[in-house]
Enzyme design. Structure first.
Site, PDB file in Angstrom:
ATOM      1  N   ASP A   1       0.859  -1.184   0.000  1.00 15.32           N
ATOM      2  CA  ASP A   1       0.000   0.000   0.000  1.00 15.32           C
ATOM      3  C   ASP A   1       0.899   1.239   0.000  1.00 15.32           C
ATOM      4  O   ASP A   1       2.127   1.129  -0.190  1.00 15.32           O
ATOM      5  CB  ASP A   1      -1.019  -0.029   1.151  1.00 15.32           C
ATOM      6  CG  ASP A   1      -0.385   0.212   2.519  1.00 15.32           C
ATOM      7  OD1 ASP A   1       0.856   0.373   2.605  1.00 15.32           O
ATOM      8  OD2 ASP A   1      -1.141   0.243   3.509  1.00 15.32           O
TER       9      ASP A   1
ATOM     10  N   CYS B   1       3.057  -3.215   4.077  1.00 17.48           N
ATOM     11  CA  CYS B   1       2.216  -2.075   4.442  1.00 17.48           C
ATOM     12  C   CYS B   1       2.902  -1.391   5.619  1.00 17.48           C
ATOM     13  O   CYS B   1       4.077  -1.693   5.896  1.00 17.48           O
ATOM     14  CB  CYS B   1       0.762  -2.482   4.719  1.00 17.48           C
ATOM     15  SG  CYS B   1       0.478  -3.430   6.213  1.00 17.48           S
TER      16      CYS B   1
ATOM     17  N   THR C   1       2.593  -1.452   9.032  1.00 19.78           N
ATOM     18  CA  THR C   1       3.040  -2.379  10.077  1.00 19.78           C
ATOM     19  C   THR C   1       3.298  -3.778   9.544  1.00 19.78           C
ATOM     20  O   THR C   1       3.851  -4.617  10.261  1.00 19.78           O
ATOM     21  CB  THR C   1       1.961  -2.522  11.169  1.00 19.78           C
ATOM     22  OG1 THR C   1       0.788  -3.096  10.567  1.00 19.78           O
ATOM     23  CG2 THR C   1       1.627  -1.178  11.808  1.00 19.78           C
TER      24      THR C   1
ATOM     25  N   HIS D   1      10.353 -23.146   9.561  1.00 20.08           N
ATOM     26  CA  HIS D   1       9.289 -23.753  10.374  1.00 20.08           C
ATOM     27  C   HIS D   1       7.895 -23.593   9.794  1.00 20.08           C
ATOM     28  O   HIS D   1       7.027 -24.410  10.064  1.00 20.08           O
ATOM     29  CB  HIS D   1       9.294 -23.152  11.786  1.00 20.08           C
ATOM     30  CG  HIS D   1      10.470 -23.559  12.606  1.00 20.08           C
ATOM     31  ND1 HIS D   1      10.597 -23.245  13.941  1.00 20.08           N
ATOM     32  CD2 HIS D   1      11.592 -24.262  12.277  1.00 20.08           C
ATOM     33  CE1 HIS D   1      11.749 -23.736  14.408  1.00 20.08           C
ATOM     34  NE2 HIS D   1      12.374 -24.343  13.416  1.00 20.08           N
TER      35      HIS D   1
ATOM     36  N   ARG E   1       7.033   0.846   7.680  1.00 17.26           N
ATOM     37  CA  ARG E   1       7.284   2.041   8.488  1.00 17.26           C
ATOM     38  C   ARG E   1       8.168   1.764   9.701  1.00 17.26           C
ATOM     39  O   ARG E   1       8.457   2.672  10.470  1.00 17.26           O
ATOM     40  CB  ARG E   1       5.956   2.641   8.965  1.00 17.26           C
ATOM     41  CG  ARG E   1       5.202   3.355   7.856  1.00 17.26           C
ATOM     42  CD  ARG E   1       3.910   3.956   8.369  1.00 17.26           C
ATOM     43  NE  ARG E   1       3.290   4.795   7.332  1.00 17.26           N
ATOM     44  CZ  ARG E   1       1.992   5.047   7.262  1.00 17.26           C
ATOM     45  NH1 ARG E   1       1.157   4.519   8.140  1.00 17.26           N
ATOM     46  NH2 ARG E   1       1.520   5.811   6.294  1.00 17.26           N
TER      47      ARG E   1
ATOM     48  N   HIS F   1       7.141 -29.850  11.376  1.00 17.26           N
ATOM     49  CA  HIS F   1       6.585 -28.574  10.907  1.00 17.26           C
ATOM     50  C   HIS F   1       5.594 -28.797   9.765  1.00 17.26           C
ATOM     51  O   HIS F   1       4.625 -28.057   9.623  1.00 17.26           O
ATOM     52  CB  HIS F   1       7.703 -27.628  10.484  1.00 17.26           C
ATOM     53  CG  HIS F   1       8.669 -27.349  11.597  1.00 17.26           C
ATOM     54  ND1 HIS F   1       8.301 -26.690  12.737  1.00 17.26           N
ATOM     55  CD2 HIS F   1       9.972 -27.695  11.748  1.00 17.26           C
ATOM     56  CE1 HIS F   1       9.342 -26.619  13.554  1.00 17.26           C
ATOM     57  NE2 HIS F   1      10.364 -27.223  12.974  1.00 17.26           N
TER      58      HIS F   1
HETATM   59  C1  RB5 Z   1      -1.812   2.871   6.505  1.00 18.57           C
HETATM   60  O1  RB5 Z   1      -1.842   4.074   7.159  1.00 18.57           O
HETATM   61  C2  RB5 Z   1      -1.627   1.719   7.488  1.00 18.57           C
HETATM   62  O2  RB5 Z   1      -2.727   1.605   8.325  1.00 18.57           O
HETATM   63  C3  RB5 Z   1      -1.379   0.440   6.753  1.00 18.57           C
HETATM   64  O3  RB5 Z   1      -0.276   0.581   5.922  1.00 18.57           O
HETATM   65  C4  RB5 Z   1      -1.068  -0.775   7.587  1.00 18.57           C
HETATM   66  O4  RB5 Z   1      -0.093  -0.508   8.546  1.00 18.57           O
HETATM   67  C5  RB5 Z   1      -2.218  -1.496   8.141  1.00 18.57           C
HETATM   68  O5  RB5 Z   1      -2.087  -2.540   8.777  1.00 18.57           O
END
Ligand code: RB5
Length: 150
Positions: free
Chosen positions: A14, A72, A74, A105, A116, A140
């Protein structure tokens, strides 16, 4: 594990993963994978990660690609989407040791990254580990056989 130049690799992200994705695509191109498809998104403009994750998951499930990389903010949201697909095992990784264990595993077929929260250099090191580690099988295999819900 086949060498990377014999692998078909897909990537999806994303907006929070766009910058890291761009660097990863360049890095992978330098390794000449058999196929490399960027499912997007293709800019830092805000988007919804399921719109990119579902098409990549379907393409891996139907055998078009061997492995995927997802990014993304997180790494969690995109992993949640991918892991709804019964043929997908997306593992969220933030260190080389976890990237190794998710192959050893869990036989992960998607490396999921928190764009990020890690550096691009760290992501590239994890990619090297992920794509050079074989699944151990044995106990596994028994465990991953119990993951699908239908
Ligand atoms: C986008 O702001 C953020 O929420 C997305 O990239 C992600 O971390 C969601 O899990």
């Amino acid at each position: 594990m086949k060498p990377i130049n014999e692998l078909r690799i897909a990537i999806a992200n994303d907006h929070a993963g766009y910058e890291m994705k761009t660097a990863i695509v360049e890095y992978l191109k330098s390794k000449s994978p058999l196929a490399l498809k960027d499912f997007g998104s293709h800019s830092p403009e805000s988007v919804d990660y399921p719109d990119y994750a579902h098409p990549m998951a379907l393409a891996i499930e139907n055998g078009e690609f061997d492995f995927g990389i997802s990014i993304c903010g997180t790494g969690n949201g995109i992993s949640m989407v991918l892991n709804k697909h019964q043929g997908i095992r997306a593992g969220l990784c933030w260190s080389e040791e976890i990237a190794e264990l998710v192959r050893l595993h869990n036989d992960a077929n998607i490396l999921s990254l928190p764009g990020r929260f890690i550096s691009i250099e760290q992501a590239l090191r994890m990619i090297d580990v992920f794509f050079s580690t074989d699944f151990e099988g044995g106990r596994h295999q028994r465990r991953i056989d119990k993951i699908p819900v239908c």
